[in-house]
Design a protein around this motif. Structure first.
Motif, mmCIF file in Angstrom:
data_model
loop_
_atom_site.group_PDB
_atom_site.id
_atom_site.type_symbol
_atom_site.label_atom_id
_atom_site.label_comp_id
_atom_site.label_asym_id
_atom_site.label_seq_id
_atom_site.Cartn_x
_atom_site.Cartn_y
_atom_site.Cartn_z
ATOM 1 N N ASP A 129 33.480 42.844 39.436
ATOM 2 C CA ASP A 129 33.532 42.646 37.980
ATOM 3 C C ASP A 129 32.245 43.100 37.309
ATOM 4 N N SER A 175 38.624 41.921 39.496
ATOM 5 C CA SER A 175 39.477 40.812 39.916
ATOM 6 C C SER A 175 40.755 40.730 39.094
ATOM 7 N N ARG A 177 43.287 38.837 36.833
ATOM 8 C CA ARG A 177 43.080 37.822 35.806
ATOM 9 C C ARG A 177 44.424 37.345 35.259
ATOM 10 N N THR A 245 42.652 31.194 38.972
ATOM 11 C CA THR A 245 41.984 31.572 37.718
ATOM 12 C C THR A 245 42.755 30.964 36.552
ATOM 13 N N SER A 247 42.757 31.026 32.027
ATOM 14 C CA SER A 247 42.232 31.568 30.766
ATOM 15 C C SER A 247 42.697 30.676 29.623
ATOM 16 N N THR A 257 37.596 32.415 30.412
ATOM 17 C CA THR A 257 38.307 32.699 31.657
ATOM 18 C C THR A 257 37.462 32.221 32.826
ATOM 19 N N LEU A 259 37.171 32.072 36.880
ATOM 20 C CA LEU A 259 37.638 32.723 38.095
ATOM 21 C C LEU A 259 36.960 32.076 39.297
ATOM 22 N N SER A 261 37.162 31.793 43.806
ATOM 23 C CA SER A 261 37.733 32.366 45.019
ATOM 24 C C SER A 261 37.043 31.778 46.241
#
Length: 706
Positions: A129, A175, A177, A245, A247, A257, A259, A261
């Motif tokens: 990103d 990534s 989204r 994720t 938003s 947003t 994110l 992982s």
């Protein structure tokens, strides 16, 4: 026995030129509407790529732009292409793009991303990103391609975007989204080498909450080793990945947003093979199959904020923290390849590397679009803050000799491993940047400037070769820039010219105790791009000349030290076609001619070609959608010879590999059979390391959308 092939990749260059000429009279491209909010759409710079051509990108600049108007060489691989080619790793995703030589150290079952780009080795030149994921030792960020919306290869100087980086470019992973439309997919995969996997991609709007979208991507996979060695049992690999994720648009103009992982990976450390002094293969594994292990865990949490002011200006923020913990146990050759005694015995040693990495990024940016007279501006300015902390512990010990004529792997005593070095490294980088994209009628210009301050601190707590508790600190700063111009012709062709600079910090001191200054790069690139009016096809051609100065080279007074008088020059041509020949027939083609030369050096590499950098590379992929949902694909990848040593005496021969695919779509079902290296060519990619290439790989994947 090696299979040698020397086709004529210049045929692809002719194909690209003819294609551009044949369609040069089509209408001018309409303007592309690029989403500026935080919820990606089909046209956004971070959203889904329909087919094989992305309309926009934000990797090459701080402001998203129509790809055809970006005055720099750029390739974008989206999920549609990844699925068609059966991509599993990041290396597999970019191996059909020009200028990239993937897996130069052999097939890596760990999933790491290793490559050379425009001649330069870039093992740490990968980004997520737009944020640099620093690597240290064997601790490196592993990119899960199923969790990526697209992977973008930006060739050429990129320091004005990311700061400390190689002049050859970067690979940026974008990534997945959340988006408003529903995403409901589950899949299963099977393959040779006992491969099996489960995956899912779910998302859409939260019920009753139009301003909240979510997405959950997950994958679990296990597979056996494809390596085949005498007397060595294959060791399985497995990994798990999950990325939730969300938003949220709490008020008009504001988008948040989040994110996250997690990835856990376990498998063998490496599959290096012993190579005889005459460069013939032994089929003997260098490490010990029972001792060898690679345990890797990583996690990441990021918050992206976008706020649109009433007058059209935007505030953007990226805040991310990532963590990697890795342990690598392996055995290595004590005296290198070809070192067996007359009885066939080879001496080895054992090692354990324990690496812990912490990356933190924080980017603030203000951007806006406005007009002054007849000039349209897209202006961005801000600050990029990056902190990295690496913790490393290295232990060594004895390992039993192995006989390459009759290999028997005896146990390695782990208690014999002795701590050799322990320490930490801290890197602090702060960059201030400003960029202005100008449009005057059919003319476009890209002006960008950045100033970075970098500080590196090292604290060695334990060392067998230097005093304990040693502190070193080094400060550098650099200013980099980019100037690009382009002109959209009436027939749709967009010629461009680009000049950019880069810097890359170098740790250490010369004979007189002075810290090394950053290596400096500069590049000039000219090219032309052409995109059809439907946006489904893109042709690009680029010619470039790049120079890297302040390169470290042996000190002529004392060979134990280095001086910064080295220089490397790289010139080349890159061609790429992503073309929808018909509604049913798609073509991907690329060709690269890259001439590397060490132009200044005090070592044996003076006047030589950079290692693992082939002059010629080419690829071609065709897929055809048949009636009733069937489809077929066929591709070829050519890599010219390259060198495994600086003196250019150890030659890795040229190779041509063939890939194939068959798929069937029926309603919500999609089944794909992919075979890479169809001819099962069995060879060593890097004779200096003994790195086996990936043999034939067969995958069957079935997805169901609901």
């Amino acid at each position: 026995m090696y299979y040698r092939s020397t086709p004529h990749p210049t045929g692809i260059a002719v194909l690209l030129a003819l294609s551009a000429s044949a369609f040069a009279n089509e209408v001018t491209l309409p303007p592309v509407t690029i989403s500026a909010n935080g919820s990606p759409t089909e046209q956004s710079a971070t959203g889904r790529v329909k087919g094989y051509v992305a309309k926009s990108s934000a990797t090459a600049g701080r402001i998203a732009a129509d790809q055809v108007e970006i005055a720099q060489s750029l390739s974008i691989v989206g999920q549609d292409e990844m699925k068609a080619r059966g991509v599993v790793t990041s290396e597999e995703a970019i191996r059909y793009t020009p200028g990239v030589n993937v897996a130069p150290w052999g097939y890596d079952e760990r999933g790491t991303t290793l490559f050379t780009l425009r001649g330069f080795s870039n093992p740490a030149g990968a980004y997520l990103d737009g944020l640099h994921q620093f690597a240290g030792g064997f601790g490196t960020h592993i990119f899960e391609t199923y969790g990526m919306e697209r992977i973008e290869v930006l060739r050429g100087a990129a320091s004005v975007m990311v700061g400390d980086s190689e002049v050859s470019g970067i690979v940026n992973h974008v990534s997945k989204r959340p988006r408003r439309e529903m995403i409901n997919e589950v899949g299963v995969g099977l393959g040779d080498a006992a491969q099996k996997e489960l995956r899912t991609d779910l998302g859409g709007e939260v019920a009753g909450e139009r301003n909240v979208q979510y997405r959950l991507t997950a994958r679990a996979a296990e597979n056996g080793s494809r390596a085949d060695f005498h007397g060595a049992d294959a060791k399985d690999s497995r990994h798990y990945y999950v990325a939730p994720t969300i938003s949220w648009q709490p008020i008009a103009g504001l988008n948040l947003t989040l994110l996250a992982s997690l990835r856990d990976n376990k498998g063998p450390a490496h599959n290096l093979e012993y190579i005889h002094a005459d460069q013939s293969r032994s089929r003997v594994l260098v490490t010990d199959p029972h001792f060898s292990q690679f345990n890797h865990q990583q996690s990441r949490l990021a918050l992206e904020t976008t706020y649109q002011f009433a007058d059209g200006w935007h505030y953007r923020q990226q805040l991310a923290t990532a963590k990697v913990d890795a342990r690598t146990d392996a055995a290595w050759l004590l005296a290198g390849q070809g070192s067996a005694d007359p009885d066939g015995n080879v001496s080895r040693y054992a090692s354990r590397y324990q690496d812990g990495l912490r990356n933190r990024n924080w980017v603030h940016q203000i951007e806006g679009r406005f007009q002054t007279g007849g000039v349209q501006h897209a202006l961005a300015a801000g600050i990029d803050w990056h902190r990295y902390l690496g913790d490393n512990r290295t232990s060594y010990g004895a390992a039993p000799d192995i006989n390459i004529r009759n290999p028997v792997y005896r146990p390695i005593d782990q208690d014999s491993l002795v701590l050799s070095r322990a320490g930490t490294e801290r890197v602090s980088q702060t960059g201030w940047f400003v960029q202005d994209r100008l449009q005057i009628g059919a003319w476009g210009a890209d002006l960008a400037l950045r100033h970075d301050k970098v500080r590196k601190q090292t604290h060695v707590t334990t060392s067998m070769s230097a005093p304990d508790d040693t502190h070193t600190s080094q400060r550098n700063q650099a200013t980099t820039g980019r100037l690009g111009i382009n002109h959209r012709l009436d027939n749709g062709l967009v010629p461009y010219l680009n000049y950019g600079t880069s810097f890359q910090t170098q740790v250490g001191q010369d004979r007189e105790g002075r810290h090394f200054q950053p290596a400096k790069g500069k590049q000039i690139e000219g090219g032309v791009k052409y995109q059809t009016s439907d946006g489904q096809s893109l042709l690009t051609a680029a010619v470039f000349d790049q120079t890297k100065e302040n390169v470290l080279t042996p000190d002529p007074v004392d060979q134990n030290f280095s001086v910064q008088t080295g220089e490397v020059r790289v010139k080349g041509i890159e061609l790429e076609a992503r073309y929808a020949l018909t509604k049913e027939l798609n073509l991907l083609a690329s060709y690269s001619h890259i001439d590397t030369k060490v132009s200044r050096s005090n070592g044996q590499n003076l006047g030589k070609q950079l290692t693992l950098s082939p002059k010629e590379m080419a690829s071609l992929w065709l897929d055809y959608s048949l009636p009733q949902g069937w489809g077929v694909g066929i591709g070829g990848r050519y890599k010219g010879k390259d060198f495994a040593d600086e003196g250019n005496t150890l030659v890795n021969p040229a190779r041509t590999l063939v890939d194939a695919a068959v798929w069937y779509k029926h309603g919500p079902w999609h089944a794909r059979l992919n075979v890479s290296n169809l001819g099962d060519q069995d060879y060593i990619t890097n004779l200096g390391w003994g790195s086996p290439a990936q043999g034939r790989k067969i995958n069957l994947n079935v997805d169901y959308k609901f």
